[in-house]
Design a protein around this motif. Structure first.
Motif, PDB file in Angstrom:
ATOM      1  N   ARG A 117       0.861  -1.196   0.000  1.00 52.26           N
ATOM      2  CA  ARG A 117       0.000   0.000   0.000  1.00 52.26           C
ATOM      3  C   ARG A 117       0.891   1.238   0.000  1.00 52.26           C
ATOM      4  O   ARG A 117       1.862   1.299   0.762  1.00 52.26           O
ATOM      5  N   ILE A 118       0.557   2.205  -0.844  1.00 52.52           N
ATOM      6  CA  ILE A 118       1.343   3.436  -0.960  1.00 52.52           C
ATOM      7  C   ILE A 118       0.471   4.623  -0.557  1.00 52.52           C
ATOM      8  O   ILE A 118      -0.700   4.707  -0.926  1.00 52.52           O
ATOM      9  N   SER A 119       1.062   5.547   0.200  1.00 53.46           N
ATOM     10  CA  SER A 119       0.433   6.828   0.492  1.00 53.46           C
ATOM     11  C   SER A 119       1.303   7.906  -0.140  1.00 53.46           C
ATOM     12  O   SER A 119       2.449   8.108   0.276  1.00 53.46           O
ATOM     13  N   VAL A 120       0.774   8.564  -1.167  1.00 50.73           N
ATOM     14  CA  VAL A 120       1.592   9.497  -1.941  1.00 50.73           C
ATOM     15  C   VAL A 120       1.208  10.941  -1.610  1.00 50.73           C
ATOM     16  O   VAL A 120       0.033  11.321  -1.668  1.00 50.73           O
ATOM     17  N   GLY A 121       2.208  11.726  -1.248  1.00 46.96           N
ATOM     18  CA  GLY A 121       1.985  13.108  -0.827  1.00 46.96           C
ATOM     19  C   GLY A 121       1.875  14.055  -2.004  1.00 46.96           C
ATOM     20  O   GLY A 121       2.786  14.856  -2.246  1.00 46.96           O
ATOM     21  N   VAL A 122       0.760  14.006  -2.718  1.00 45.10           N
ATOM     22  CA  VAL A 122       0.532  14.893  -3.857  1.00 45.10           C
ATOM     23  C   VAL A 122       0.327  16.329  -3.374  1.00 45.10           C
ATOM     24  O   VAL A 122       0.904  17.276  -3.895  1.00 45.10           O
ATOM     25  N   ALA A 139       3.255  19.690 -10.462  1.00 43.74           N
ATOM     26  CA  ALA A 139       2.052  18.918 -10.778  1.00 43.74           C
ATOM     27  C   ALA A 139       2.335  17.798 -11.767  1.00 43.74           C
ATOM     28  O   ALA A 139       1.817  16.681 -11.631  1.00 43.74           O
ATOM     29  N   ALA A 140       3.181  18.079 -12.761  1.00 44.39           N
ATOM     30  CA  ALA A 140       3.490  17.053 -13.760  1.00 44.39           C
ATOM     31  C   ALA A 140       4.186  15.861 -13.120  1.00 44.39           C
ATOM     32  O   ALA A 140       3.921  14.698 -13.475  1.00 44.39           O
ATOM     33  N   GLU A 141       5.084  16.125 -12.165  1.00 42.66           N
ATOM     34  CA  GLU A 141       5.775  15.025 -11.469  1.00 42.66           C
ATOM     35  C   GLU A 141       4.797  14.230 -10.618  1.00 42.66           C
ATOM     36  O   GLU A 141       4.920  12.995 -10.498  1.00 42.66           O
ATOM     37  N   ALA A 142       3.831  14.907 -10.017  1.00 37.83           N
ATOM     38  CA  ALA A 142       2.832  14.195  -9.216  1.00 37.83           C
ATOM     39  C   ALA A 142       1.986  13.284 -10.097  1.00 37.83           C
ATOM     40  O   ALA A 142       1.690  12.136  -9.732  1.00 37.83           O
ATOM     41  N   VAL A 143       1.600  13.792 -11.260  1.00 34.89           N
ATOM     42  CA  VAL A 143       0.821  12.986 -12.205  1.00 34.89           C
ATOM     43  C   VAL A 143       1.626  11.768 -12.651  1.00 34.89           C
ATOM     44  O   VAL A 143       1.107  10.642 -12.702  1.00 34.89           O
ATOM     45  N   ARG A 144       2.891  11.985 -12.957  1.00 33.15           N
ATOM     46  CA  ARG A 144       3.744  10.871 -13.381  1.00 33.15           C
ATOM     47  C   ARG A 144       3.879   9.831 -12.263  1.00 33.15           C
ATOM     48  O   ARG A 144       3.812   8.623 -12.523  1.00 33.15           O
TER      49      ARG A 144
END
Length: 393
Positions: A117-122, A139-144
């Motif tokens: 399980r991953i929790s990603v800090g967008v 934002a682009a890096e978060a989308v990727r």
């Protein structure tokens, strides 16, 4: 004995100006040597705590930014835990990641290491908002990162923050909509809280940074809750939303006052102890100082920070405080044990802030918006009735 484990990795590529968790930037040139030393210390602390830990049902690796560590370090740590304590089949093993350190190779290796399980800090999908937060990704890096995460993890959570400097309701709605386009099974949406001892908090206190008005923040919260609900995510805690079967089991244990062990510098634990011949729960923290933590552990001594014994009254207050943050609410019986006249809470119902039946009190969405005020009022009433305070040792 505990079956939930929290592992604190305090290292970051850069500390965010709004963060008040214990975290420190990596020292240039010392990263991998410190990583090796810290992982060894975590293993040693686990052995020091071996009498408190049984086969684990949940493991949560938080920070800081755990994804700055090499996947091999995470793999070796989980292997050590399984060999010495056991990890239950189907255990939930969560790891926080930052979009800037979530590349394809690392995420694949983390999955192979046993993290499921991953929790990603967008936090935001708006570049200007990310700059104001001091984040190092755009934002682009978060989308990727989200695209890569979906390749390897069917269970993941997206962290978002609202109430940001310069943020509008429309901008927040767009971030939520874009995040939902990745069909996350879990979303955490937190209101930005300017902590006084952080650089951002000082900017707010001085008037240099101005946050949205209260009505705009309320509109952000309600619009997000509606969008999440429309995407099939149930609102199961004030700031958390999930599809059926994807509620965070580790955090549910926190909210139900379950026991857990925390390892690492600054980590917190909730354990059961005997004190003066009686059973109590004990909340404790490790020293929030990296070198003190390492020195203590390397001398086979637990790096104890604060320790508080929770007696019956404080446990009751915790049950109520934590319960009212969840969709399940709190039992009427527990309220009455605290001396609360449940009939006297009907005003909350009349104002659309709560629902009360024969067994439970639950806050509504409107109630969640002012939950701090409601909970504080109930705590004050309990204190007036019983006059208890926690024991520090």
């Amino acid at each position: 004995m505990v079956s939930s484990l929290y592992i604190h990795i305090p290292f970051c590529l850069r500390k965010c100006p709004y963060c008040d968790f214990f975290s420190i930037p990596y020292e240039n040139g010392m990263e991998r040597e410190m990583e090796r030393r810290y992982v060894n210390a975590l293993k040693s602390e686990l052995i020091l705590r071996k009498d408190n830990i049984v086969t684990l049902r949940t493991i949560y690796i938080g920070g800081g930014t755990p994804s700055v560590f090499e996947a091999g370090s995470i793999a070796r740590l989980l292997e050590f835990i399984n060999n010495n304590f056991g990890i239950e089949n189907g255990a939930e093993i969560t790891m926080e990641v930052n979009p800037s350190s979530a590349d394809d190779e690392k995420l694949r290796a983390i999955r192979q290491a046993g993290v499921n399980r991953i929790s990603v800090g967008v936090q935001s999908l708006n570049d200007e908002e990310l700059i104001s937060l001091g984040r190092i990704h755009n934002a682009a890096e978060a989308v990727r990162a989200l695209e890569i995460i979906k390749k390897y993890f069917w269970n993941f959570s997206v962290d978002l923050i609202y109430g940001l400097e310069g943020q509008t309701v429309g901008g927040w709605v767009r971030t939520v909509r874009r995040a939902l386009s990745f069909a996350p099974p879990h979303v955490s949406a937190y209101e930005l809280t300017p902590e006084a001892d952080t650089p951002f908090g000082r900017r707010v206190m001085s008037g240099e940074a101005v946050l949205p008005e209260e009505d705009a923040i309320a509109a952000m919260y309600c619009s997000a809750a509606e969008q999440f609900g429309g995407a099939g995510l149930c609102h199961y805690e004030i700031s958390n939303f999930a599809r059926a079967g994807f509620l965070c089991r580790h955090n549910e244990n926190y909210w139900r006052r379950g026991l857990y062990a925390g390892i690492g510098a600054g980590a917190h634990s909730h354990l059961r102890i005997l004190y003066s011949g009686q059973g109590y729960s004990l909340r404790s923290s490790n020293a929030a100082d990296l070198m003190q933590y390492l020195t203590n552990i390397e001398h086979n001594t637990l790096p104890v920070g604060e320790t508080t014994i929770i007696d019956g009254c404080e446990g009751l207050k915790e049950d109520i405080f934590l319960g009212l943050r969840t969709a399940e609410g709190v039992s009427v019986e527990r309220l009455r044990e605290g001396g609360i006249d449940v009939a006297g809470l009907q005003g909350l119902v009349e104002n659309g802030l709560a629902e009360i039946d024969e067994t439970r009190l639950k806050l509504t969405r409107r109630g969640f918006l002012v939950s701090n005020r409601i909970i504080s009022s109930i705590m004050d009433k309990i204190d007036a009735q019983r006059g208890h305070s926690p024991k520090s040792v």
